[in-house]
Each structure stands twice: as C-alpha cells, then as structure tokens.
Design a protein around this motif. Structure first.
Motif, PDB file in Angstrom:
ATOM      1  N   PRO A 199       0.910  -1.241   0.001  1.00  0.00           N
ATOM      2  CA  PRO A 199      -0.003  -0.095   0.039  1.00  0.00           C
ATOM      3  C   PRO A 199       0.933   1.304  -0.180  1.00  0.00           C
ATOM      4  N   GLY A 200       2.039   1.221   0.380  1.00  0.00           N
ATOM      5  CA  GLY A 200       2.793   2.168   0.244  1.00  0.00           C
ATOM      6  C   GLY A 200       2.797   2.935   1.722  1.00  0.00           C
ATOM      7  N   CYS A 201       3.615   3.915   2.168  1.00  0.00           N
ATOM      8  CA  CYS A 201       3.555   4.607   3.388  1.00  0.00           C
ATOM      9  C   CYS A 201       2.074   5.612   3.636  1.00  0.00           C
ATOM     10  N   LEU A 202       1.835   5.770   4.649  1.00  0.00           N
ATOM     11  CA  LEU A 202       0.705   6.587   4.874  1.00  0.00           C
ATOM     12  C   LEU A 202       0.941   8.034   4.498  1.00  0.00           C
ATOM     13  N   GLU A 203       2.253   8.457   5.134  1.00  0.00           N
ATOM     14  CA  GLU A 203       2.592   9.704   4.975  1.00  0.00           C
ATOM     15  C   GLU A 203       4.112   9.859   4.441  1.00  0.00           C
ATOM     16  N   GLY A 204       4.417  10.585   3.567  1.00  0.00           N
ATOM     17  CA  GLY A 204       6.052  10.652   3.277  1.00  0.00           C
ATOM     18  C   GLY A 204       6.639  11.300   4.099  1.00  0.00           C
ATOM     19  N   ARG A 205       8.148  11.090   4.384  1.00  0.00           N
ATOM     20  CA  ARG A 205       8.690  11.593   5.398  1.00  0.00           C
ATOM     21  C   ARG A 205       9.944  12.340   4.770  1.00  0.00           C
ATOM     22  N   GLY A 206      10.392  11.675   3.827  1.00  0.00           N
ATOM     23  CA  GLY A 206      11.476  12.386   3.124  1.00  0.00           C
ATOM     24  C   GLY A 206      11.339  12.356   1.571  1.00  0.00           C
ATOM     25  N   PHE A 207      12.276  13.001   0.830  1.00  0.00           N
ATOM     26  CA  PHE A 207      12.154  13.169  -0.635  1.00  0.00           C
ATOM     27  C   PHE A 207      12.464  11.973  -1.622  1.00  0.00           C
ATOM     28  N   ASP A 208      12.717  10.695  -0.753  1.00  0.00           N
ATOM     29  CA  ASP A 208      12.719   9.381  -1.573  1.00  0.00           C
ATOM     30  C   ASP A 208      11.268   9.033  -1.314  1.00  0.00           C
ATOM     31  N   GLU A 209      10.280   9.331  -0.853  1.00  0.00           N
ATOM     32  CA  GLU A 209       9.164   9.183  -0.579  1.00  0.00           C
ATOM     33  C   GLU A 209       8.036  10.247  -1.246  1.00  0.00           C
ATOM     34  N   CYS A 210       8.331  10.639  -2.560  1.00  0.00           N
ATOM     35  CA  CYS A 210       7.503  11.633  -3.311  1.00  0.00           C
ATOM     36  C   CYS A 210       6.252  11.026  -3.800  1.00  0.00           C
ATOM     37  N   GLY A 211       5.422  11.868  -4.194  1.00  0.00           N
ATOM     38  CA  GLY A 211       4.064  11.341  -4.818  1.00  0.00           C
ATOM     39  C   GLY A 211       3.023  10.932  -3.736  1.00  0.00           C
ATOM     40  N   LYS A 212       1.782  10.476  -4.255  1.00  0.00           N
ATOM     41  CA  LYS A 212       0.515  10.371  -3.459  1.00  0.00           C
ATOM     42  C   LYS A 212       1.069   9.117  -2.666  1.00  0.00           C
ATOM     43  N   LYS A 213       0.413   9.304  -1.195  1.00  0.00           N
ATOM     44  CA  LYS A 213       0.751   8.264  -0.475  1.00  0.00           C
ATOM     45  C   LYS A 213      -0.825   7.958   0.556  1.00  0.00           C
ATOM     46  N   GLY A 214      -0.886   6.810   0.765  1.00  0.00           N
ATOM     47  CA  GLY A 214      -2.153   6.515   1.453  1.00  0.00           C
ATOM     48  C   GLY A 214      -2.226   5.009   1.832  1.00  0.00           C
ATOM     49  N   PHE A 215      -3.457   4.340   1.513  1.00  0.00           N
ATOM     50  CA  PHE A 215      -3.579   2.992   1.847  1.00  0.00           C
ATOM     51  C   PHE A 215      -4.493   2.329   0.874  1.00  0.00           C
TER      52      PHE A 215
END
Length: 357
Positions: A199-215
């Motif tokens: 599902p990916g992470c719920l919230e991005g924390r760093g710029f290696d986690e760009c884009g839409k996040k959720g569940f």
C-alpha cells in the motif's frame, strides 16, 4: 467484507536530518493524526478489518503519547478489528509494555497465527532470522476460505529475513498477499488466482517518498478481492527540476522556481533540483534562494545540480579585479574542475562587487 490495508506508518520517526526540530515534531504529530483520521475513515466506510503490515513505528523509541493516541483511535472504533504485524523497524519495540491492549487490536508473533472472519482467513507471521527459511513450509492452509496472508519484506526469489520469496507463495491458495516495506503503492499478480500488494506509506517523510501516499481498501464480495488505492496523506512531497540555463541572478532563478510550483499546495514539501548550465559569474546563492522560498511551502530543500561553465574569452579585456582574478586562475596548472571551484569561491569572497584597477 471491506478491509483496509496499510503499512509503513513509521510513527515517532526522528526526521531531523534536514528538518528543524520544530518541523520534525509537527510532522510526527501529523503522521499520528493521519492514522487517527484513517480509523475515522474506516468507520465511516463500514470497514470491518484494518491490516497494519509492519513498521507501524520507526524504531525502539516510542513515546507514551503516541501509544495513547493509537489506542484511543482503536477503542473509539470497537466495530473494527486491527491486525498488526511488526516489520524490520519495529520488531524490537516494547511500545505496548504496561498497556492493556484493546481486544480489537491483535498482534501477530514470530510463528504463524490466523484470524477468521466468516469466510475470510488472515494469516501472518513476524519474519525473523530463526524462522525466515522455514516459514513457507508452515504456512496455514485455507482451502475453503478467502485466504489473506500478511508479511513484511522485499519481494525476492530467495528466502531470508526481510525477503518475501514469491515463488514459495505461489499456488498456495492465497487470494491476497498483504505486504509492507516498500513505501510506494504497487499491486501485481502473484499467481493465477492471487495478487500481492504494497500500500506504500501513509505519509511521506523524506524526498525518497514523493508522490501520493495512502492505503488500500479491499472488497471481498463474490470471493474476488478488488483493491483500490486511496490517497490520504496530509502533505505530498515533490521533486521539482528547474533548468536555470541563461538566468543571471537569484531573482530570475527564484521566479522560475515559483513558476514550476504554481500548482502545488502551500502545505506540501518541495525539493528543488537546479539543473542546466550557468556562467561562473551568475549570481547564484542557495542560501539566499532558500530564504526566498522557505515560506512558500511547509518545507523546502534546494539542490544545485547545475554545471558551471566559463569562457576565458569573456574576461580577456575585463579590467576589474574579478577579471584579473579569473585570468590568473585560468592560466594556472589546476584542473578545469579545480579552476571552477577556486573561481567560484573567489567570486563569493568578492561578494559580486567589481573593483576597478
């Protein structure tokens, strides 16, 4: 039955490498609030089961207020069961010590366990060094049920801790393999009858986690699982490349940065990547650009990936101190890269002022 699958929430993450302590504290509170908002969403959407597939926490350090916030959300939604499987970041945490764990919050351990809800079975195991090689042999069989399996790790064709061997999970009557570990949403075919999903992470924390996040929300009607990704993060992270070729000063560069981000929410986090080529004399100050852009978004980072070029002919007849300095350096035996670095440092020392000689 409707099921929500989330993972990699990373509560109580330090996040102070680039952020200020105040920003990191704010962001941690926001991530906890996103989990709480998610439980409210689940209740409003008549979801009966929430799967938390690892890395609920970021490490051993978990604050009491975080656990209080989690269990308040869980007890406020007693109609929902929460199934928690620890991952590689939180498998040693003692977050729940001295707590009475709510009856609707259930934890998987380092041996296979399963929970059954009508015609749905959910099995899971915490992957450790001790069980990583044999866990596939002990996978519970659920021939007459919709079979969901929870694991946390990187998909692989080999076994081992933090490695989910997809080959050993094929043809095991798994309709849905609920994974955690990868922070970007992806959903792929496991075998003829089953799929696996991050599902990916719920919230991005760093710029290696760009884009839409959720569940992900699953609907198990008609014995077929239909996953739907739900964007849910409070803030989105963005990589923005800005080609500054031809720009002569910070004002022009900043205006280009603003143009590239005009459609991005002021609540988001932006990493600007400056690209292109620029003259050695271009007035470029990352510190000054940061001061200009800092209040435009919740958090701003600027990286200079430009290539600095210099044409000695432009300074042949320059009678300023800057021209004399550049000619002196260009005539030296330093490498071209060192010459540019020396000239850049010298111009910064001169602060852009030209002193006639």
């Amino acid at each position: 039955m409707k099921i929500l699958h989330c993972a990699d929430i990373h509560l109580d993450s330090p996040m102070e490498t680039h952020m200020t302590r105040e920003q990191a504290t704010t962001r941690n509170i926001e991530i906890l609030k996103s989990f709480q908002r998610m439980t409210e969403y689940a209740a409003s959407e008549k979801i009966e089961l929430v799967l938390i597939a690892g890395d609920f926490f970021d490490g051993e350090r978990v604050t009491r207020r975080t656990v209080d916030g989690i269990f308040d959300a869980v007890t406020s939604t007693p109609q929902i069961d929460y199934l928690y499987l620890s991952g590689n970041h939180d498998n040693w945490t003692n977050a729940f010590v001295d707590y009475d764990i709510p009856t609707n919050f259930k934890c998987f351990k380092d041996s296979w366990n399963k929970f059954t809800y009508g015609d749905i079975s959910v099995s899971g195991i915490e992957m450790t060094k001790a069980n990583a090689e044999i866990l596939y042999e002990q996978l519970p069989k659920q021939d007459n049920l919709i079979n969901i399996v929870m694991l946390h790790g990187q998909t692989s064709t080999s076994s081992g801790i933090d490695r989910v061997n997809l080959n050993l999970l094929k043809d095991k009557n798994i309709q849905y393999l609920a994974l955690g570990h990868i922070h970007t949403y992806s959903c792929n075919q496991l075998d003829r009858d089953g799929i696996y999903c991050y599902p990916g992470c719920l919230e991005g924390r760093g710029f290696d986690e760009c884009g839409k996040k959720g569940f992900v929300v699953l609907d198990t009607d008609a014995r077929k699982i239909e996953p739907t990704f739900v964007p849910f993060s409070l803030r989105e992270l963005h990589h923005i490349e800005v080609d500054i070729t031809g720009y002569l000063n910070n004002t022009e560069i900043y205006n280009a940065m603003k143009k590239e981000t005009q459609d991005i929410s002021k609540n988001d986090m932006v990493e600007f990547i400056l690209t292109g080529s620029r003259d050695i004399a271009t007035d470029l100050s990352i510190k000054y650009l940061y001061q200009l852009a800092d209040t435009d978004f919740f958090f701003v980072k600027i990286k200079d990936n430009t290539k600095c070029v210099i044409d000695p002919k432009e300074y042949e007849n320059d009678i300023s101190l800057k021209g004399e300095f550049i000619r002196l350096v260009m005539a030296s035996d330093f490498s071209e890269e060192d010459k540019i670095q020396i000239i850049r440092a010298g111009l910064e020392a001169l602060s852009g002022e030209e002193i006639t000689v």
